[in-house]
Design a protein around this motif. Structure first.
Motif, PDB file in Angstrom:
ATOM      1  N   VAL A   1      41.565  37.070  34.693  1.00 18.13           N
ATOM      2  CA  VAL A   1      42.342  38.153  35.315  1.00 18.13           C
ATOM      3  C   VAL A   1      42.390  39.357  34.374  1.00 18.13           C
ATOM      4  CG1 VAL A   1      44.620  38.808  36.175  1.00 18.13           C
ATOM      5  CG2 VAL A   1      43.661  36.588  36.776  1.00 18.13           C
ATOM      6  N   VAL A   2      42.570  39.118  33.077  1.00 23.23           N
ATOM      7  CA  VAL A   2      42.598  40.236  32.122  1.00 23.23           C
ATOM      8  C   VAL A   2      41.218  40.898  32.043  1.00 23.23           C
ATOM      9  CG1 VAL A   2      42.869  40.810  29.678  1.00 23.23           C
ATOM     10  CG2 VAL A   2      44.547  39.374  30.801  1.00 23.23           C
ATOM     11  N   VAL A   3      40.153  40.115  32.053  1.00 21.49           N
ATOM     12  CA  VAL A   3      38.803  40.715  32.050  1.00 21.49           C
ATOM     13  C   VAL A   3      38.592  41.551  33.314  1.00 21.49           C
ATOM     14  CG1 VAL A   3      36.344  40.153  32.241  1.00 21.49           C
ATOM     15  CG2 VAL A   3      37.737  39.035  30.513  1.00 21.49           C
ATOM     16  N   GLY A   4      39.032  41.037  34.450  1.00 23.42           N
ATOM     17  CA  GLY A   4      38.913  41.802  35.694  1.00 23.42           C
ATOM     18  C   GLY A   4      39.690  43.109  35.628  1.00 23.42           C
ATOM     19  N   GLY A   5      40.898  43.061  35.099  1.00 18.32           N
ATOM     20  CA  GLY A   5      41.689  44.283  34.946  1.00 18.32           C
ATOM     21  C   GLY A   5      41.033  45.269  33.996  1.00 18.32           C
ATOM     22  N   ALA A   6      40.433  44.756  32.923  1.00 17.54           N
ATOM     23  CA  ALA A   6      39.752  45.642  31.973  1.00 17.54           C
ATOM     24  C   ALA A   6      38.525  46.291  32.613  1.00 17.54           C
ATOM     25  CB  ALA A   6      39.351  44.853  30.732  1.00 17.54           C
ATOM     26  N   VAL A   7      37.815  45.551  33.444  1.00 19.13           N
ATOM     27  CA  VAL A   7      36.647  46.123  34.141  1.00 19.13           C
ATOM     28  C   VAL A   7      37.105  47.212  35.108  1.00 19.13           C
ATOM     29  CG1 VAL A   7      34.839  45.603  35.835  1.00 19.13           C
ATOM     30  CG2 VAL A   7      35.162  44.122  33.860  1.00 19.13           C
ATOM     31  N   ILE A   8      38.192  46.966  35.815  1.00 14.58           N
ATOM     32  CA  ILE A   8      38.730  47.981  36.731  1.00 14.58           C
ATOM     33  C   ILE A   8      39.117  49.235  35.960  1.00 14.58           C
ATOM     34  CG2 ILE A   8      40.664  48.543  38.257  1.00 14.58           C
ATOM     35  CD1 ILE A   8      40.610  45.587  39.146  1.00 14.58           C
ATOM     36  N   ALA A   9      39.818  49.054  34.821  1.00 15.19           N
ATOM     37  CA  ALA A   9      40.228  50.207  34.011  1.00 15.19           C
ATOM     38  C   ALA A   9      39.014  50.947  33.453  1.00 15.19           C
ATOM     39  CB  ALA A   9      41.145  49.749  32.881  1.00 15.19           C
TER      40      ALA A   9
ATOM     41  N   PHE B   1      34.669  56.887  36.389  1.00  9.58           N
ATOM     42  CA  PHE B   1      34.775  57.731  37.581  1.00  9.58           C
ATOM     43  C   PHE B   1      35.939  58.714  37.530  1.00  9.58           C
ATOM     44  CE2 PHE B   1      32.564  53.900  39.293  1.00  9.58           C
ATOM     45  CZ  PHE B   1      31.345  54.527  39.486  1.00  9.58           C
ATOM     46  N   ALA B   2      36.625  58.784  36.389  1.00  6.51           N
ATOM     47  CA  ALA B   2      37.731  59.726  36.150  1.00  6.51           C
ATOM     48  C   ALA B   2      38.823  59.603  37.206  1.00  6.51           C
ATOM     49  CB  ALA B   2      37.211  61.161  36.077  1.00  6.51           C
ATOM     50  N   GLN B   3      39.232  58.368  37.473  1.00  4.60           N
ATOM     51  CA  GLN B   3      40.311  58.091  38.422  1.00  4.60           C
ATOM     52  C   GLN B   3      41.515  57.543  37.648  1.00  4.60           C
ATOM     53  OE1 GLN B   3      40.244  58.713  41.746  1.00  4.60           O
ATOM     54  NE2 GLN B   3      38.233  59.627  41.396  1.00  4.60           N
ATOM     55  N   VAL B   4      42.484  58.398  37.402  1.00  4.30           N
ATOM     56  CA  VAL B   4      43.633  58.006  36.589  1.00  4.30           C
ATOM     57  C   VAL B   4      44.440  56.903  37.269  1.00  4.30           C
ATOM     58  CG1 VAL B   4      45.775  58.838  35.543  1.00  4.30           C
ATOM     59  CG2 VAL B   4      43.745  60.288  35.537  1.00  4.30           C
ATOM     60  N   TRP B   5      44.650  57.014  38.573  1.00  2.18           N
ATOM     61  CA  TRP B   5      45.451  56.008  39.268  1.00  2.18           C
ATOM     62  C   TRP B   5      44.791  54.636  39.206  1.00  2.18           C
ATOM     63  CZ3 TRP B   5      43.482  53.244  43.330  1.00  2.18           C
ATOM     64  CH2 TRP B   5      42.307  53.724  43.910  1.00  2.18           C
ATOM     65  N   LEU B   6      43.459  54.575  39.281  1.00  3.28           N
ATOM     66  CA  LEU B   6      42.749  53.304  39.216  1.00  3.28           C
ATOM     67  C   LEU B   6      42.809  52.712  37.808  1.00  3.28           C
ATOM     68  CD1 LEU B   6      41.118  51.328  40.918  1.00  3.28           C
ATOM     69  CD2 LEU B   6      39.057  52.599  40.290  1.00  3.28           C
ATOM     70  N   PHE B   7      42.830  53.562  36.805  1.00  2.00           N
ATOM     71  CA  PHE B   7      42.998  53.090  35.436  1.00  2.00           C
ATOM     72  C   PHE B   7      44.313  52.337  35.295  1.00  2.00           C
ATOM     73  CE2 PHE B   7      44.937  53.796  31.268  1.00  2.00           C
ATOM     74  CZ  PHE B   7      44.008  53.162  30.452  1.00  2.00           C
ATOM     75  N   TRP B   8      45.394  52.927  35.816  1.00  2.00           N
ATOM     76  CA  TRP B   8      46.699  52.269  35.701  1.00  2.00           C
ATOM     77  C   TRP B   8      46.778  51.002  36.552  1.00  2.00           C
ATOM     78  CZ3 TRP B   8      49.200  52.976  31.605  1.00  2.00           C
ATOM     79  CH2 TRP B   8      49.136  54.195  30.940  1.00  2.00           C
ATOM     80  N   VAL B   9      46.037  50.963  37.640  1.00  3.59           N
ATOM     81  CA  VAL B   9      45.953  49.725  38.423  1.00  3.59           C
ATOM     82  C   VAL B   9      45.285  48.637  37.575  1.00  3.59           C
ATOM     83  CG1 VAL B   9      44.835  48.625  40.406  1.00  3.59           C
ATOM     84  CG2 VAL B   9      46.005  50.819  40.692  1.00  3.59           C
ATOM     85  N   GLY B  10      44.220  48.973  36.876  1.00  4.86           N
ATOM     86  CA  GLY B  10      43.542  48.021  36.001  1.00  4.86           C
ATOM     87  C   GLY B  10      44.449  47.520  34.888  1.00  4.86           C
ATOM     88  N   ILE B  11      45.212  48.432  34.294  1.00  4.56           N
ATOM     89  CA  ILE B  11      46.164  48.028  33.249  1.00  4.56           C
ATOM     90  C   ILE B  11      47.229  47.116  33.849  1.00  4.56           C
ATOM     91  CG2 ILE B  11      47.901  48.877  31.625  1.00  4.56           C
ATOM     92  CD1 ILE B  11      44.991  49.383  30.775  1.00  4.56           C
ATOM     93  N   GLY B  12      47.677  47.430  35.056  1.00  6.06           N
ATOM     94  CA  GLY B  12      48.651  46.577  35.734  1.00  6.06           C
ATOM     95  C   GLY B  12      48.112  45.185  36.008  1.00  6.06           C
ATOM     96  N   VAL B  13      46.834  45.097  36.389  1.00  3.03           N
ATOM     97  CA  VAL B  13      46.210  43.792  36.613  1.00  3.03           C
ATOM     98  C   VAL B  13      46.170  43.006  35.302  1.00  3.03           C
ATOM     99  CG1 VAL B  13      44.029  42.654  37.217  1.00  3.03           C
ATOM    100  CG2 VAL B  13      44.895  44.514  38.624  1.00  3.03           C
ATOM    101  N   CYS B  14      45.879  43.670  34.203  1.00  2.11           N
ATOM    102  CA  CYS B  14      45.886  43.001  32.895  1.00  2.11           C
ATOM    103  C   CYS B  14      47.267  42.439  32.579  1.00  2.11           C
ATOM    104  CB  CYS B  14      45.464  43.965  31.793  1.00  2.11           C
ATOM    105  SG  CYS B  14      43.723  44.408  31.818  1.00  2.11           S
ATOM    106  N   VAL B  15      48.302  43.229  32.807  1.00  2.00           N
ATOM    107  CA  VAL B  15      49.674  42.768  32.531  1.00  2.00           C
ATOM    108  C   VAL B  15      50.039  41.603  33.447  1.00  2.00           C
ATOM    109  CG1 VAL B  15      52.104  43.451  32.625  1.00  2.00           C
ATOM    110  CG2 VAL B  15      50.424  44.982  31.601  1.00  2.00           C
ATOM    111  N   LEU B  16      49.660  41.699  34.728  1.00  5.30           N
ATOM    112  CA  LEU B  16      49.922  40.589  35.649  1.00  5.30           C
ATOM    113  C   LEU B  16      49.187  39.319  35.215  1.00  5.30           C
ATOM    114  CD1 LEU B  16      49.864  42.312  39.150  1.00  5.30           C
ATOM    115  CD2 LEU B  16      51.831  41.368  37.935  1.00  5.30           C
ATOM    116  N   GLY B  17      47.991  39.462  34.670  1.00  2.00           N
ATOM    117  CA  GLY B  17      47.247  38.311  34.162  1.00  2.00           C
ATOM    118  C   GLY B  17      47.958  37.649  33.001  1.00  2.00           C
ATOM    119  N   LEU B  18      48.514  38.446  32.105  1.00  2.00           N
ATOM    120  CA  LEU B  18      49.262  37.890  30.973  1.00  2.00           C
ATOM    121  C   LEU B  18      50.518  37.171  31.445  1.00  2.00           C
ATOM    122  CD1 LEU B  18      48.907  40.839  28.452  1.00  2.00           C
ATOM    123  CD2 LEU B  18      47.715  38.647  28.406  1.00  2.00           C
TER     124      LEU B  18
END
Length: 101
Positions: free
Chosen positions: A42-50, A56-73
């Motif tokens: 899950v953390v690897v998936g979140g890091a790939v998303i971020a 692609f310079a998408q700030v909102w998607l970066f924070w979604v990826g960071i959120g996925v990392c936190v949810l994985g932890l």
């Protein structure tokens, strides 16, 4: 300079020192538990998303990826508390069913 000829080595054998091994073997699963693998993927998936968000310079998607990392932890810790981590009841039962590994 040391005498390293065959005759010298035959007359003066080298001594070997004793090797001291640990008294017991480490755990057999080495962290290969449901909690560890779930957390890792899950953390690897979140890091790939971020990372893709940065490309692609998408700030909102970066924070979604960071959120996925936190949810994985958090999810990994919850699984560990539920017994799916190292030494947990579910992990020990799974090892027993598979013959110790």
């Amino acid at each position: 300079m040391a005498d390293n000829t065959l005759a010298h080595r035959a007359q003066n054998p080298t001594t070997t020192e004793a090797v001291h091994l640990p008294p017991t073997a480490p755990p057999t699963n080495h962290g290969h538990t449901v909690a560890a693998w779930t957390t890792t993927w899950v953390v690897v998936g979140g890091a790939v998303i971020a990372a893709l968000a940065m490309v692609f310079a998408q700030v909102w998607l970066f924070w979604v990826g960071i959120g996925v990392c936190v949810l994985g932890l958090v999810g990994g810790k919850v699984l560990q508390v539920l017994g799916y981590g190292q030494g947990g009841a579910a992990t020990l039962a799974r090892q027993k069913a598979r013959g110790g590994h």
